[in-house]
Design a protein around this motif. Structure first.
Motif, PDB file in Angstrom:
ATOM      1  N   THR A   1       0.967  -1.208  -0.067  1.00 31.09           N
ATOM      2  CA  THR A   1       0.009  -0.098   0.018  1.00 31.09           C
ATOM      3  C   THR A   1       1.181   1.207  -0.177  1.00 31.09           C
ATOM      4  O   THR A   1       1.860   1.078   0.094  1.00 31.09           O
ATOM      5  N   LEU A   2       0.265   2.413  -0.236  1.00 28.69           N
ATOM      6  CA  LEU A   2       1.034   3.490  -0.291  1.00 28.69           C
ATOM      7  C   LEU A   2       0.035   4.653  -0.019  1.00 28.69           C
ATOM      8  O   LEU A   2      -0.977   4.766  -0.615  1.00 28.69           O
ATOM      9  N   SER A   3       0.509   5.726   1.027  1.00 32.37           N
ATOM     10  CA  SER A   3      -0.204   7.009   1.287  1.00 32.37           C
ATOM     11  C   SER A   3       0.998   8.052   1.175  1.00 32.37           C
ATOM     12  O   SER A   3       2.050   7.902   1.895  1.00 32.37           O
ATOM     13  N   VAL A   4       0.763   8.971   0.466  1.00 26.74           N
ATOM     14  CA  VAL A   4       1.738  10.062   0.360  1.00 26.74           C
ATOM     15  C   VAL A   4       1.075  11.360   0.444  1.00 26.74           C
ATOM     16  O   VAL A   4      -0.101  11.587   0.197  1.00 26.74           O
ATOM     17  N   ALA A   5       2.107  12.284   0.835  1.00 28.99           N
ATOM     18  CA  ALA A   5       1.458  13.720   1.060  1.00 28.99           C
ATOM     19  C   ALA A   5       2.362  14.739   0.628  1.00 28.99           C
ATOM     20  O   ALA A   5       3.464  14.535   0.824  1.00 28.99           O
ATOM     21  N   ALA A   6       2.240  15.663   0.183  1.00 30.28           N
ATOM     22  CA  ALA A   6       2.844  17.075  -0.263  1.00 30.28           C
ATOM     23  C   ALA A   6       2.184  18.247   0.085  1.00 30.28           C
ATOM     24  O   ALA A   6       0.799  18.466  -0.221  1.00 30.28           O
ATOM     25  N   THR A   7       2.846  19.183   0.852  1.00 32.79           N
ATOM     26  CA  THR A   7       2.520  20.619   0.707  1.00 32.79           C
ATOM     27  C   THR A   7       2.861  21.493   0.089  1.00 32.79           C
ATOM     28  O   THR A   7       4.285  21.605  -0.101  1.00 32.79           O
ATOM     29  N   LEU A   8       2.222  22.439  -0.565  1.00 32.64           N
ATOM     30  CA  LEU A   8       2.708  23.502  -0.899  1.00 32.64           C
ATOM     31  C   LEU A   8       1.826  24.805  -0.377  1.00 32.64           C
ATOM     32  O   LEU A   8       0.686  25.154  -0.641  1.00 32.64           O
ATOM     33  N   GLY A   9       2.701  25.548   0.363  1.00 33.87           N
ATOM     34  CA  GLY A   9       2.083  26.539   1.226  1.00 33.87           C
ATOM     35  C   GLY A   9       0.902  26.150   2.202  1.00 33.87           C
ATOM     36  O   GLY A   9       1.087  25.222   2.971  1.00 33.87           O
ATOM     37  N   THR A  10      -0.294  26.406   1.921  1.00 33.74           N
ATOM     38  CA  THR A  10      -1.536  25.736   2.863  1.00 33.74           C
ATOM     39  C   THR A  10      -2.141  24.799   2.062  1.00 33.74           C
ATOM     40  O   THR A  10      -3.070  24.048   2.716  1.00 33.74           O
ATOM     41  N   ARG A  11      -1.679  24.290   0.800  1.00 39.47           N
ATOM     42  CA  ARG A  11      -2.384  23.358   0.026  1.00 39.47           C
ATOM     43  C   ARG A  11      -1.775  21.990   0.276  1.00 39.47           C
ATOM     44  O   ARG A  11      -0.481  21.913   0.343  1.00 39.47           O
TER      45      ARG A  11
END
Length: 149
Positions: free
Chosen positions: A4-14
């Protein structure tokens, strides 16, 4: 075999999240825990269709039968993607089912709400899962956001 895979990226408040399988992403905001991902399992599909209650799903013998995952060569996985706007004080938890099978949402929320640091929260969640039996690998990653006004 698959994973399985869960990923997250932030760009400022996004915040952008990608997800395949039954690892999960949670948002802890203002003392409330929100599950942002939906498990890609046969049992979750049964819950979605009204065939099982969430309580029945939690102990169903096939709850880990994945419907989407990264597997052998030639297989394709379909993931879910979403975007969330972050607020000051938000906490983002990425974790495997080794945590969520052992520790319920109330305990996860309590640990996130009381830990002095992200490291302390991760250690507390890991210890809670191991105290309950730790039947699978337990992976937790936590990001805490401070967003200036």
């Amino acid at each position: 075999m698959g994973t399985t895979l869960s990923v997250a990226a932030t760009l400022g408040t996004r915040l952008i999240i990608g997800h395949v399988g039954d690892s999960r992403v949670y948002l802890f905001r203002h003392g409330q825990l929100y599950q942002l991902t939906r498990d890609h399992t046969l049992v979750q599909s049964m819950v979605d269709r009204g065939m099982l209650t969430p309580e029945e799903a939690a102990t169903h013998p096939q709850r880990h039968l994945l419907t989407s995952f990264f597997g052998a060569e030639g297989d394709t996985a379909e993931g879910d993607f979403q975007q969330v706007t972050l607020a000051d004080g938000d906490q983002l938890l990425l974790c495997t089912d080794g945590l969520t099978d052992m520790v319920d949402a109330a305990v996860i929320g309590s640990v996130l709400g009381t830990a002095a640091s992200a490291d302390e929260a991760c250690q507390g969640l890991l210890e809670a899962a191991l105290k309950k039996g730790g039947k699978d690998n337990v992976t937790v990653v936590l990001a805490r956001y401070r967003i200036p006004r």
